[in-house]
Design a protein around this motif. Structure first.
Motif: not given
Length: 214
Positions: A43-44, A47-48, A51, A78-79, A81-82
């Motif tokens: 997930l990290k 995210d990178q 973005h 967690q996703l 937000k996207h």
């Protein structure tokens, strides 16, 4: 014109580099295998990537039946937000085992389309399918005509269809590409697989800036 996605493998230290190269080559839909490494690490890295990609680029995730129901719920949270900017186009085969009720629950709590591939069988009721998308491989569903009919039935129930190669040679890729053109459903299809073979036997459909132009 048929839009294609590109498979960029697992989310690892070189994922960002592969993402930038794919965007430079004109691909607007990037697909990653997930469920291979630790969820939070994946997930990290995701995210990178999100973005830094262009606003019109989307990402598909293929979990290959790697997560429990609880793990899938966590990933979707967690996703979420996207979900509004539609950076995540879909998540394919998240659950370890097909569970109708679990999929109904999961899909009803997220805007991200969940997709079935291996878990879908031809005699399954499309009317009761608990997800928003089907990934169909013509070689696994009885050929071009059967796949066409499945896609038309799915459309009646507002289920979108993505066609993907089973890593065929050029001989297989041409009719599959024509099937995608006939569906004309504005999806990114999984046709960018010719480079995985050392010999495609005949010239496969050419992909230019992420698209095939017939």
């Amino acid at each position: 014109t048929i839009k294609t996605n590109i498979m960029l493998g697992v989310l690892d230290d070189s994922s960002y580099k592969r993402t930038m190269k794919a965007e430079q080559d004109g691909f607007k839909c990037l697909k990653f295998k997930v469920g291979i490494n630790d969820i939070d690490k994946e997930l990290k890295r995701l995210d990178q990537i999100i973005h830094n990609i262009q606003s019109e680029t989307c990402i598909r995730l293929d979990a290959n039946r790697s997560w429990s129901i609880a793990q899938t719920e966590y990933v979707l949270e967690q996703l979420q937000k996207h979900a509004m900017d539609k950076s995540i186009d879909s998540i394919e085969e998240p659950l370890l085992q097909y569970d109708q009720k679990a999929y109904v629950h999961l899909q009803s709590h997220t805007n991200i389309p969940l997709a079935l591939d291996e878990s879908f069988i031809m005699n399954q009721s499309l009317k009761e399918l608990p997800v928003k998308r089907l990934v169909l491989k013509p070689m696994a569903h009885g050929g071009i005509l059967n796949t066409w009919l499945l896609a038309q039935q799915a459309k009646q129930y507002k289920i979108s269809t993505v066609i993907t190669s089973s890593i065929e040679t050029g001989y297989g890729l041409w009719p599959i590409t024509c099937l995608c053109a006939a569906l004309n459903n504005d999806q990114f299809h999984g046709l960018a697989t010719a480079d995985w073979l050392s010999d495609t036997l005949i010239q496969p459909p050419e992909i230019d800036r992420g698209c095939i132009h017939l």
